[in-house]
Design a protein around this motif. Sequence first.
Motif, PDB file in Angstrom:
ATOM      1  N   ALA A  88       0.834  -1.204   0.000  1.00 53.63           N
ATOM      2  CA  ALA A  88       0.000   0.000   0.000  1.00 53.63           C
ATOM      3  C   ALA A  88       0.871   1.257   0.000  1.00 53.63           C
ATOM      4  N   ALA A  89       1.935   1.260   0.785  1.00 51.82           N
ATOM      5  CA  ALA A  89       2.835   2.416   0.824  1.00 51.82           C
ATOM      6  C   ALA A  89       3.558   2.578  -0.513  1.00 51.82           C
ATOM      7  N   TRP A  90       3.917   1.460  -1.153  1.00 53.56           N
ATOM      8  CA  TRP A  90       4.575   1.525  -2.466  1.00 53.56           C
ATOM      9  C   TRP A  90       3.610   2.087  -3.516  1.00 53.56           C
ATOM     10  N   ASP A  91       2.383   1.608  -3.531  1.00 46.58           N
ATOM     11  CA  ASP A  91       1.388   2.124  -4.477  1.00 46.58           C
ATOM     12  C   ASP A  91       1.187   3.627  -4.261  1.00 46.58           C
ATOM     13  N   HIS A  92       1.151   4.051  -3.002  1.00 47.77           N
ATOM     14  CA  HIS A  92       0.990   5.472  -2.694  1.00 47.77           C
ATOM     15  C   HIS A  92       2.209   6.269  -3.189  1.00 47.77           C
ATOM     16  N   ALA A  93       3.403   5.732  -2.975  1.00 48.72           N
ATOM     17  CA  ALA A  93       4.626   6.411  -3.433  1.00 48.72           C
ATOM     18  C   ALA A  93       4.638   6.542  -4.956  1.00 48.72           C
ATOM     19  N   MET A  94       4.160   5.529  -5.668  1.00 52.60           N
ATOM     20  CA  MET A  94       4.089   5.623  -7.134  1.00 52.60           C
ATOM     21  C   MET A  94       3.110   6.717  -7.559  1.00 52.60           C
ATOM     22  N   LEU A  95       1.983   6.814  -6.875  1.00 55.12           N
ATOM     23  CA  LEU A  95       1.023   7.873  -7.174  1.00 55.12           C
ATOM     24  C   LEU A  95       1.633   9.247  -6.897  1.00 55.12           C
ATOM     25  N   VAL A  96       2.303   9.389  -5.770  1.00 52.79           N
ATOM     26  CA  VAL A  96       2.957  10.657  -5.442  1.00 52.79           C
ATOM     27  C   VAL A  96       3.987  11.011  -6.515  1.00 52.79           C
ATOM     28  N   ALA A  97       4.781  10.045  -6.957  1.00 52.93           N
ATOM     29  CA  ALA A  97       5.804  10.296  -7.976  1.00 52.93           C
ATOM     30  C   ALA A  97       5.170  10.815  -9.262  1.00 52.93           C
ATOM     31  N   GLN A  98       4.097  10.171  -9.705  1.00 48.70           N
ATOM     32  CA  GLN A  98       3.422  10.613 -10.932  1.00 48.70           C
ATOM     33  C   GLN A  98       2.882  12.031 -10.777  1.00 48.70           C
ATOM     34  N   GLU A  99       2.260  12.298  -9.649  1.00 44.31           N
ATOM     35  CA  GLU A  99       1.694  13.624  -9.413  1.00 44.31           C
ATOM     36  C   GLU A  99       2.787  14.676  -9.250  1.00 44.31           C
ATOM     37  N   ALA A 100       3.898  14.313  -8.616  1.00 45.03           N
ATOM     38  CA  ALA A 100       5.006  15.251  -8.444  1.00 45.03           C
ATOM     39  C   ALA A 100       5.567  15.684  -9.793  1.00 45.03           C
ATOM     40  N   VAL A 101       5.750  14.730 -10.686  1.00 41.21           N
ATOM     41  CA  VAL A 101       6.261  15.059 -12.033  1.00 41.21           C
ATOM     42  C   VAL A 101       5.268  15.965 -12.755  1.00 41.21           C
ATOM     43  N   TYR A 102       4.000  15.620 -12.704  1.00 40.07           N
ATOM     44  CA  TYR A 102       2.976  16.438 -13.362  1.00 40.07           C
ATOM     45  C   TYR A 102       2.981  17.862 -12.802  1.00 40.07           C
ATOM     46  N   LEU A 103       2.968  17.984 -11.499  1.00 39.97           N
ATOM     47  CA  LEU A 103       2.954  19.315 -10.878  1.00 39.97           C
ATOM     48  C   LEU A 103       4.218  20.096 -11.217  1.00 39.97           C
ATOM     49  N   HIS A 104       5.361  19.434 -11.154  1.00 42.47           N
ATOM     50  CA  HIS A 104       6.638  20.085 -11.455  1.00 42.47           C
ATOM     51  C   HIS A 104       6.669  20.595 -12.902  1.00 42.47           C
ATOM     52  N   GLN A 105       6.188  19.760 -13.819  1.00 46.06           N
ATOM     53  CA  GLN A 105       6.156  20.155 -15.233  1.00 46.06           C
ATOM     54  C   GLN A 105       5.230  21.343 -15.466  1.00 46.06           C
ATOM     55  N   ASN A 106       4.272  21.536 -14.557  1.00 48.86           N
ATOM     56  CA  ASN A 106       3.320  22.640 -14.698  1.00 48.86           C
ATOM     57  C   ASN A 106       3.628  23.804 -13.755  1.00 48.86           C
ATOM     58  N   GLY A 107       4.869  23.849 -13.255  1.00 47.53           N
ATOM     59  CA  GLY A 107       5.346  25.000 -12.517  1.00 47.53           C
ATOM     60  C   GLY A 107       5.003  25.049 -11.039  1.00 47.53           C
ATOM     61  N   PHE A 108       4.471  23.970 -10.473  1.00 46.89           N
ATOM     62  CA  PHE A 108       4.148  23.969  -9.051  1.00 46.89           C
ATOM     63  C   PHE A 108       5.221  23.216  -8.282  1.00 46.89           C
ATOM     64  N   ASP A 109       5.761  23.857  -7.275  1.00 47.70           N
ATOM     65  CA  ASP A 109       6.791  23.251  -6.432  1.00 47.70           C
ATOM     66  C   ASP A 109       6.452  23.540  -4.979  1.00 47.70           C
ATOM     67  N   LEU A 110       6.005  22.551  -4.285  1.00 51.90           N
ATOM     68  CA  LEU A 110       5.620  22.675  -2.884  1.00 51.90           C
ATOM     69  C   LEU A 110       6.748  23.228  -2.026  1.00 51.90           C
ATOM     70  N   THR A 111       7.995  23.002  -2.421  1.00 53.97           N
ATOM     71  CA  THR A 111       9.152  23.380  -1.605  1.00 53.97           C
ATOM     72  C   THR A 111       9.736  24.747  -1.948  1.00 53.97           C
ATOM     73  N   LEU A 112       9.164  25.432  -2.916  1.00 50.21           N
ATOM     74  CA  LEU A 112       9.666  26.753  -3.323  1.00 50.21           C
ATOM     75  C   LEU A 112      11.114  26.706  -3.799  1.00 50.21           C
ATOM     76  N   GLY A 113      11.468  25.606  -4.448  1.00 50.32           N
ATOM     77  CA  GLY A 113      12.806  25.493  -5.037  1.00 50.32           C
ATOM     78  C   GLY A 113      13.836  24.790  -4.183  1.00 50.32           C
ATOM     79  N   ALA A 114      13.434  24.094  -3.152  1.00 51.19           N
ATOM     80  CA  ALA A 114      14.399  23.397  -2.297  1.00 51.19           C
ATOM     81  C   ALA A 114      15.207  22.381  -3.088  1.00 51.19           C
ATOM     82  N   ASP A 115      16.503  22.328  -2.785  1.00 59.26           N
ATOM     83  CA  ASP A 115      17.355  21.316  -3.402  1.00 59.26           C
ATOM     84  C   ASP A 115      18.041  20.437  -2.356  1.00 59.26           C
ATOM     85  N   HIS A 116      17.718  20.670  -1.091  1.00 58.80           N
ATOM     86  CA  HIS A 116      18.232  19.841   0.002  1.00 58.80           C
ATOM     87  C   HIS A 116      17.154  19.707   1.079  1.00 58.80           C
TER      88      HIS A 116
END
Length: 144
Positions: A88-116
């Motif tokens: 269940a945690a792996w399935d959730h992580a895969m969903l988060v990964a897909q959504e993170a890429v989509y959001l990032h490609q559309n200019g949304f970054d929850l971290t305001l540019g964090a790199d660490h």
Amino acid sequence: MSLVALALTAQLECLALNAYFEARNQSYSGQMAVSHVVLNRVDDPRFPNNICDVVKQAQTDSNGNPLRHRCQFSWYCDGLSDTPKNRAAWDHAMLVAQEAVYLHQNGFDLTLGADHYHAKNVSPHWAPHMDYLMQIDDHLFYRD
């Protein structure tokens, strides 16, 4: 499946593995933030230019094997299995990964540019030399 689709799937799996091992006990936002740090690094010329290479970035021995505890993301070279055990945690992580890429490609970054980031219970040597941005769950996020 095409070679492009296979490559994209591999990249998403690397991002999901990082979310799983770095933040599976965190909220959706915590996993998303950890994923955005990886994606921000991909966009930064100081880091490798694809997700898997960012996630697996490490100091290596003469044979190219990662040195234990000398990786950008600790889970990758901690000597433990890198196979997710909680489905269940792996399935959730895969969903988060897909959504993170989509959001990032559309200019949304929850971290305001964090790199660490780091867990709040540790004090890495680099943290005082960076701009602190925020805390999400148990992680503190920074921008160099």
